[in-house]
Design a protein around this motif. Structure first.
Motif, PDB file in Angstrom:
ATOM      1  N   ASP A   7       0.893  -1.167   0.000  1.00 54.98           N
ATOM      2  CA  ASP A   7       0.000   0.000   0.000  1.00 54.98           C
ATOM      3  C   ASP A   7       0.927   1.212   0.000  1.00 54.98           C
ATOM      4  OD1 ASP A   7      -1.649   2.133   0.543  1.00 54.98           O
ATOM      5  OD2 ASP A   7      -2.361   1.401   2.489  1.00 54.98           O
ATOM      6  N   GLY A   9       1.289   4.814   0.104  1.00 54.39           N
ATOM      7  CA  GLY A   9       0.548   6.038   0.405  1.00 54.39           C
ATOM      8  C   GLY A   9       1.358   7.285   0.103  1.00 54.39           C
ATOM      9  N   LYS A  14       3.394   0.968   3.078  1.00 50.37           N
ATOM     10  CA  LYS A  14       3.284  -0.196   3.951  1.00 50.37           C
ATOM     11  C   LYS A  14       3.511  -1.419   3.080  1.00 50.37           C
ATOM     12  CE  LYS A  14       0.164   3.063   5.401  1.00 50.37           C
ATOM     13  NZ  LYS A  14      -0.041   4.216   4.466  1.00 50.37           N
ATOM     14  N   GLN A 122      -8.344  -0.080  -1.988  1.00 52.43           N
ATOM     15  CA  GLN A 122      -8.017   0.077  -0.562  1.00 52.43           C
ATOM     16  C   GLN A 122      -9.259  -0.034   0.314  1.00 52.43           C
ATOM     17  OE1 GLN A 122      -5.890   3.836  -0.302  1.00 52.43           O
ATOM     18  NE2 GLN A 122      -4.169   3.068  -1.490  1.00 52.43           N
ATOM     19  N   ASP A 139     -11.385   6.629   4.621  1.00 51.26           N
ATOM     20  CA  ASP A 139      -9.927   6.541   4.765  1.00 51.26           C
ATOM     21  C   ASP A 139      -9.353   7.952   4.707  1.00 51.26           C
ATOM     22  OD1 ASP A 139      -7.170   6.308   4.328  1.00 51.26           O
ATOM     23  OD2 ASP A 139      -7.372   4.457   3.176  1.00 51.26           O
ATOM     24  N   LYS A 144      -5.188  12.471   0.900  1.00 45.94           N
ATOM     25  CA  LYS A 144      -6.587  12.433   0.447  1.00 45.94           C
ATOM     26  C   LYS A 144      -7.476  11.773   1.479  1.00 45.94           C
ATOM     27  CE  LYS A 144      -5.948   7.916  -0.598  1.00 45.94           C
ATOM     28  NZ  LYS A 144      -6.410   6.900   0.337  1.00 45.94           N
TER      29      LYS A 144
END
Ligand SMILES: Nc1ncnc2c1ncn2[C@@H]1O[C@H](COP(=O)(O)OP(=O)(O)OP(=O)(O)O)[C@@H](O)[C@H]1O
Ligand SMILES: [Mg+2]
Length: 362
Positions: A7, A9, A14, A122, A139, A144
């Motif tokens: 992930d 970001g 991660k 996600q 999220d 964002k």
């Protein structure tokens, strides 16, 4: 070899092998420093301070930097070896375009000799992490905020919305507010971000926030360079901005109203109920102190016929799940798609090209 879940970001990448009940083994800043190839070059000193953000507001923007970052993650940190690469599952943010999805799959097969690939949203993954296939995922990351409705494991795009509002904006707001009350101090973004993570909080309701604006206990904090600063009502301003985005100069409704509005586009009442009553909060900025309580309080006061209700993560999940729930959901999904051969294989890619990703990953 287990698949690697990634992930990437705007602030934190991660990554780790898919072990769903553990946190990702690697959480590192996505931001990179440009290092001059030749130290003697005249621009070397200029380049030394240059930083690059491969991911901006959730989307990959600098593909060369992303390639370097992934090479470091996969080979140096997670132990892939050349000629013995494994499978990868990628967590896509809401509103990822088809072209962007294709670019990711292309990068992984052409530059990394990946053996298999899968991509998922996600929001879908974050819901998997709390054992749901339908619900709403809010999220709030660094670049964002995604409000996504997920029905039976798929994002329902019409009732989902992406906002360019995240931890980055809250850090800037905090810097601005702290500079007002500490006019002689020169704040670095890095210091303010750390201060935000320690001090920022949400008042229990709007009335309490107004009260803190009038009178608020001040705390002193010593910066790494020894300067002492005072922090008071600013800490509440940061949290309040999520409920009153006008504080950030944005013409948006507060977060609960946005959620209710997104879901109101769905015609069936039972579906709206299923979504709103299975809402999760995730992303690093959702861990602001008091945020969850304030959210639930505003939700209980909502004029909507169906009020949003927050789902708690199962007890067997590790602490701070909200900070990497998309990764955890990815680790769960990887245990299914790769053993069951639902992924894009190297052979699929070479036969059909990057567009295969839309047919295989949904
Ligand atoms: N306790 C905290 N209070 C406030 N903000 C926090 C806290 N902990 C982390 N954050 C913020 O969360 C953000 C990072 O969250 P996250 O890892 O979800 O973002 P990302 O995935 O890198 O970004 P994005 O999903 O927006 O592309 C940073 O802005 C960080 O300052
Ligand atoms: Mg994120």
């Amino acid at each position: 070899m287990e698949a690697i879940v990634i992930d990437a970001g705007s602030k934190l990448l991660k990554a780790g092998f898919s072990v769903p009940h553990d946190p990702p083994s690697l959480v590192i800043p996505t931001q990179m420093k440009r290092v001059p190839k030749d130290e003697s070059s005249t621009n070397a000193s200029l380049l030394k301070d240059a930083t690059i953000d491969p991911v901006v507001r959730g989307f990959i923007q600098d593909w060369d930097a992303m390639e370097d970052l992934l090479r470091h993650v996969l080979y140096d940190r997670l132990g892939w070896t050349i000629g013995n690469e494994g499978n990868i599952l990628f967590a896509d943010p809401l509103a990822t375009s088809k072209a962007l999805r294709e670019q990711v799959v292309q990068l992984l097969f052409e530059k990394f000799n990946t053996s298999g690939f899968y991509a998922s949203d996600q929001a879908v993954l974050s819901l998997y992490a709390v054992g749901r296939i339908s619900g709403c995922a809010i999220d709030i990351g660094h670049g964002k905020m995604d409000i996504a409705s997920v029905i039976e494991g798929a994002v329902h795009h019409i009732s989902s919305k992406r906002f360019e509002l995240g931890g980055l904006d809250l850090t800037n707001l905090f810097a601005q507010e702290l500079s007002k009350s500490n006019p002689l101090v020169n704040f670095s973004v890095c210091d303010v971000e750390k201060l935000k993570e320690i001090y920022a909080c949400c008042a229990k309701d709007e009335a309490a926030y107004e009260k803190f604006q009038q009178a608020c206990r001040e705390e002193q904090h010593t910066l790494p360079d020894g300067q002492v600063i005072k922090i008071g009502k600013e800490r509440y301003t940061v949290g309040e901005a999520l409920f009153q985005p006008s504080i950030l100069g944005l013409e948006l409704h507060g977060i609960v109203e946005q959620l209710v509005h997104c879901v109101s586009t769905i015609s069936f009442e039972n579906q709206r109920r299923q979504l709103l009553e299975n809402t999760i909060l995730c992303g690093g900025s959702a861990s602001i102190k008091g945020f969850e309580n304030r959210f639930q309080k505003e939700a209980n006061l909502s004029s909507s016929a169906i009020r949003p209700h927050l789902v708690k993560p199962p007890e067997y999940m590790p602490d701070n799940l909200e900070k990497y729930s998309a990764w955890t959901g990815g680790a769960i999904l990887a245990k299914v798609v790769f053993p069951q051969s639902q992924h894009v294989t190297k052979a699929d890619y070479h036969e059909s090209g990057p567009s295969i990703v839309h047919r295989k990953c949904f």
